[in-house]
Scaffold this active site. Sequence first.
Site, PDB file in Angstrom:
ATOM      1  N   HIS A 175       6.433  35.470   5.050  1.00 43.22           N
ATOM      2  CA  HIS A 175       6.841  36.105   3.654  1.00 43.22           C
ATOM      3  C   HIS A 175       6.015  37.507   3.659  1.00 43.22           C
ATOM      4  CE1 HIS A 175       7.785  36.682  -0.613  1.00 43.22           C
ATOM      5  NE2 HIS A 175       8.942  35.694  -0.315  1.00 43.22           N
TER       6      HIS A 175
ATOM      7  N   ASP B  74      -0.329  29.331   3.629  1.00 40.99           N
ATOM      8  CA  ASP B  74       0.617  29.602   2.733  1.00 40.99           C
ATOM      9  C   ASP B  74       1.426  28.313   2.553  1.00 40.99           C
ATOM     10  OD1 ASP B  74       2.950  29.929   1.430  1.00 40.99           O
ATOM     11  OD2 ASP B  74       3.397  31.870   2.289  1.00 40.99           O
TER      12      ASP B  74
ATOM     13  N   GLN C 272       6.468  26.538   0.904  1.00 43.10           N
ATOM     14  CA  GLN C 272       7.498  25.685   1.351  1.00 43.10           C
ATOM     15  C   GLN C 272       7.074  24.374   1.879  1.00 43.10           C
ATOM     16  OE1 GLN C 272      10.525  26.647   0.813  1.00 43.10           O
ATOM     17  NE2 GLN C 272       9.977  28.759   0.075  1.00 43.10           N
TER      18      GLN C 272
ATOM     19  N   LYS D  68       8.603  25.630  -6.955  1.00 46.15           N
ATOM     20  CA  LYS D  68       9.420  25.392  -5.849  1.00 46.15           C
ATOM     21  C   LYS D  68       9.356  23.901  -5.719  1.00 46.15           C
ATOM     22  CE  LYS D  68       8.630  29.535  -3.391  1.00 46.15           C
ATOM     23  NZ  LYS D  68       9.966  30.115  -3.439  1.00 46.15           N
TER      24      LYS D  68
ATOM     25  N   CYS E  58      12.916  38.106   2.025  1.00 46.44           N
ATOM     26  CA  CYS E  58      11.518  38.765   1.854  1.00 46.44           C
ATOM     27  C   CYS E  58      10.912  38.290   3.283  1.00 46.44           C
ATOM     28  CB  CYS E  58      10.670  38.048   0.899  1.00 46.44           C
ATOM     29  SG  CYS E  58      11.345  38.688  -0.800  1.00 46.44           S
TER      30      CYS E  58
END
Length: 406
Positions: free
Chosen positions: A121, A199, A202, A225, A364
């Site tokens: 991202h 990261d 997700q 999220k 993104c």
Amino acid sequence: MFDIQEIRSQFPILQEKVNGKDLVYLDNAATSQKPKMVLDAINNYYEHYNANVHRGIHTLSQVATEMMEDARKKVQRFINAKHDYEVLFTKGTTEGINLVAYAMTDLIKKDDEIIISYLEHHSNIVPWQMLCQRTGAKLRVIPMNEDGTLQIDVLDEWLSEKTKLVSVNQVSNALGIVNPIDEIIRKVRAKSNAFIFIDGAQAAPHFEIDVQTMDCDFFAFSGHKMYGPTGTGILYGKASVLEQLNPFHGGGEMIDHCTFEKTTYAGLPFRFEAGTPNIAGNIAIGTAVDFMEKVGRSNIAAHEHALLEYAQRKLLEIEGLKVYGEKANRAGVVSFNLSGIGIASDVGMILDKLGIAVRTGHHCTQPIMEYFGVAGTVRASFAVYNTFEEIDILTEGVKKAQKMLA
């Protein structure tokens, strides 16, 4: 037992109509909807305990502090951090990445190397570019294969004493590709002393996370999220690593002693949490964790995997539809385009008229889109409250869009 209708009943927004149609919400990789227990937690704080934390001896302040610090402990257990003070409250994954990129400035020198991947991202690209610009370090990018997987073997050649940080996502937001995090971390530990940043924006909504077993130095994710409120997030950092970093923000709460001549900083986690936090939001992250634990993270993962497999099978029955990363290990996302239809947003607008919320565009992740030679994709992404019937509605909607745009 996993009762999808009981789960759906906890999300008030799922009763909404969009353009006269029942809402089919398939934009969960952007933000998930919130169960009533999370909404109630926010209201409960403002209605009954609204006060600033850590700074007051009065009852409301003490109760608010206890509630927020209890949420920190819930997150600690959620990701299996060793200590609660390794859990920092942020505004989201983006702030967590920027915090580390800024705080590492004094640890990076000219010609050092930072490694990221092609699947990142923008939030896991730009902060490291900025760090390289400040310090003269070099940014290296793990290449991507045609199937969306990473060419991680390059790490065997690239990793050296010059490597200061490796930052990759666990799951691609654009394609849903699940990266081989364990293998990447093993390679980094074997050949360098680099910090490892994961990261997890997700990943946290879909998988069980164990940062100790993973052996990462940093792990960041967003509350919104994983059924929590927007403007909230978590940065995990190993205590021994966080103690090497300078604060990101200066102000109240993060000091030990302040004079005009010199300021000393508070211990973890407070040295990285300057100013009044999003107290209600931070409390509600803990409630979102409660929700996920109540449903069962293994139940969530199993249901979402079944949804993904079903969605891919149904969508690929449509002639001329391409799923990106079709053969790769994926989670939560199916990203696709229709041949002969140049703009993904046209498909998205037609689906919206049918009450179906998907995301279109570059997500993104412009380097990924450029790799595939497209301006963007249609992305359907799943959460625990989605159903197979909603995927049938999506499939029929895509067929309708294809006919209208042909």
